[in-house]
Design an enzyme around this catalytic site. Structure first.
Site, PDB file in Angstrom:
ATOM      1  N   HIS A  32       9.484  -0.506   6.509  1.00 41.14           N
ATOM      2  CA  HIS A  32       8.295  -1.136   5.913  1.00 41.14           C
ATOM      3  C   HIS A  32       7.379  -0.096   5.282  1.00 41.14           C
ATOM      4  CE1 HIS A  32       8.912  -5.386   7.092  1.00 41.14           C
ATOM      5  NE2 HIS A  32       9.707  -4.820   7.958  1.00 41.14           N
ATOM      6  N   ALA A 121      22.259 -10.044   8.828  1.00 46.01           N
ATOM      7  CA  ALA A 121      22.247  -9.046   9.897  1.00 46.01           C
ATOM      8  C   ALA A 121      21.294  -7.893   9.598  1.00 46.01           C
ATOM      9  CB  ALA A 121      23.656  -8.510  10.124  1.00 46.01           C
ATOM     10  N   SER A 125      23.166  -7.339   2.712  1.00 42.43           N
ATOM     11  CA  SER A 125      24.273  -7.999   2.014  1.00 42.43           C
ATOM     12  C   SER A 125      23.821  -8.480   0.632  1.00 42.43           C
ATOM     13  CB  SER A 125      24.803  -9.167   2.835  1.00 42.43           C
ATOM     14  OG  SER A 125      23.777 -10.093   3.101  1.00 42.43           O
ATOM     15  N   GLU A 158      15.489  -9.726  -7.257  1.00 44.80           N
ATOM     16  CA  GLU A 158      15.199 -10.249  -5.919  1.00 44.80           C
ATOM     17  C   GLU A 158      13.739 -10.717  -5.809  1.00 44.80           C
ATOM     18  OE1 GLU A 158      17.370  -8.734  -2.889  1.00 44.80           O
ATOM     19  OE2 GLU A 158      16.145  -9.578  -1.299  1.00 44.80           O
ATOM     20  N   ASP A 170      16.671  -1.102  -0.318  1.00 45.00           N
ATOM     21  CA  ASP A 170      18.045  -1.585  -0.130  1.00 45.00           C
ATOM     22  C   ASP A 170      18.883  -1.395  -1.392  1.00 45.00           C
ATOM     23  OD1 ASP A 170      16.864  -2.342   2.206  1.00 45.00           O
ATOM     24  OD2 ASP A 170      16.851  -4.484   1.763  1.00 45.00           O
TER      25      ASP A 170
END
Ligand code: GLA
Length: 382
Positions: A32, A121, A125, A158, A170
């Site tokens: 974060h 998870a 992904s 995203e 990511d």
């Protein structure tokens, strides 16, 4: 790879122009911090999204996934619009949308993909799906975009197309990581340093423990933390919490007074940035085992100050430490997902068994435990 290629031929009746892969990631430390212009240190997993792709000239995007029930999804590029799609197809379609919106001449594609990155998870992904498409289209349409810029476009897909307010970690991890290394990334300017991270050579291992839980409201909570950090920065009169100097933290907290929420969020982000730099320094000076307590401190900060852990993640960390782990912490966005455990190779079986038994005793779903070795970033396979 062959299977994805064959799947493409069965679906579309011709060979794909190429096959690409992009990995999921775990984050070693720096949680974060990415939307606060701070530091992160992820590495790529061997689990990847693999896509077979060909161009089309007619403004049509056809998408198919071996992992999802249902046939080929056909979309018209002109119809792609932010937040219009709540399915998995939003990730690849969002990338096409972001490329076109940035002025890149993408005129369509046929895509067949399959992924081994566990979904839900906390192992990115979705970033793997985005990056594999971005890299494929960058190559096929000869766009010449550097990897950091592909990551930015995937983040835009995203944030705007999918509608999730995530940071840049990511996508950059999936696009830029290198085998055998962790990626020390400054999310302010995306400058990078590859840090050798070969635990096996030093008799250690890093385990990923997927708790297999994702608590409700996690998406909303992520946005709340982000907004809270931005509020903290505004109260302190800085552009981002990255700008609060480590030795100025006490002063900054004093200025926030009894605004307890701001105090907790600011304290986490500033101390977490410091932990990333400390981890890099320890790894560079060969004191790998000494990063254990830094990981543990990171977990405590996420649990107590940032408040995004959950009973299952705490159980992994507490059990692993009680069974001899060198360090452990939750990784990723929080509220479920995965934890990482740093351990001597000789202790791995004992720790794994202890965690599995603790989950069984607590009445939780059995966790999935695997060893993670830093793998390659996104690449063309054929
Ligand atoms: C998610 C987001 C990242 C980052 C992490 C927390 O994985 O996608 O951008 O904010 O959470 O470190």
């Amino acid at each position: 790879m062959e299977q994805v290629q064959r799947g493409f031929v069965e679906l579309y009746g011709t060979e794909p122009e190429g096959v690409w892969s992009a990995p999921g990631r775990v984050n070693l430390i720096g949680e974060h911090t990415d939307y606060n212009d701070g530091f992160v240190m992820p590495f790529a997993l061997p689990h990847t999204a693999v896509a077979a792709v060909s161009r089309r000239a007619d403004g049509v995007l056809r998408l198919h996934s071996a992992d999802v029930e249902g046939g080929v999804v056909e979309l018209r590029l002109d119809d792609l619009a932010p937040e219009s799609d709540r399915n998995w197809t939003a990730y690849p379609a969002g990338v096409v949308w972001a490329l076109r919106e940035a002025g890149h001449p993408v005129t369509g594609a046929d895509v067949h993909l399959a992924s081994t990155v566990p979904s839900g998870a906390g192992l990115s992904s979705s970033a793997a799906l985005e990056v594999v498409i971005a890299l494929a289209l960058n190559d096929l349409y000869e766009l010449g975009l550097p990897r950091w810029q592909l990551a930015r476009l995937c983040q835009r897909a995203e944030n705007v197309y999918v509608g999730a307010p995530t940071g840049i970690m990511d996508q950059t991890a999936s696009a830029c990581c290198e085998e055998g290394h962790a990626l020390f990334l400054d999310t302010r300017d995306l400058s990078q340093k590859q840090i050798p991270f070969d635990l096996a050579a030093e008799g250690m291992r890093l385990l990923v423990v997927d708790t297999r839980v994702k608590h409700a409201h996690s998406d909303g909570e992520y946005g709340k933390r982000r907004a809270g950090c931005e509020r903290g920065a505004a109260l302190l009169g800085v552009d981002a919490l990255r700008d609060v100097p480590y030795d100025g933290l006490d002063d900054a907290l004093a200025r926030l007074g009894d605004d307890e929420e701001a105090v907790r969020l600011v304290r986490h982000v500033v101390t977490e940035d410091e932990r990333v730099e400390k981890t890099v320094a320890l790894l560079e000076s060969g004191e790998t085992r000494a990063i254990g307590p830094v990981l543990v401190a990171g977990h405590a900060s996420l649990r107590d100050d940032f408040r995004i852990s959950c009973p299952e993640l705490d159980l992994v960390v507490d059990t692993a430490l009680a069974s001899g782990a060198l360090g452990a912490r939750m990784t990723g966005g929080g509220f479920g997902g995965s934890a990482i455990v740093l351990a001597e190779a000789a202790d791995v079986d004992t720790i794994t068994k202890a965690v599995e038994e603790a989950f069984a005793a607590g009445g939780y779903t059995a966790p999935r435990v695997f060893e993670a070795v830093p793998a390659a970033g996104a690449r063309r396979l054929s």
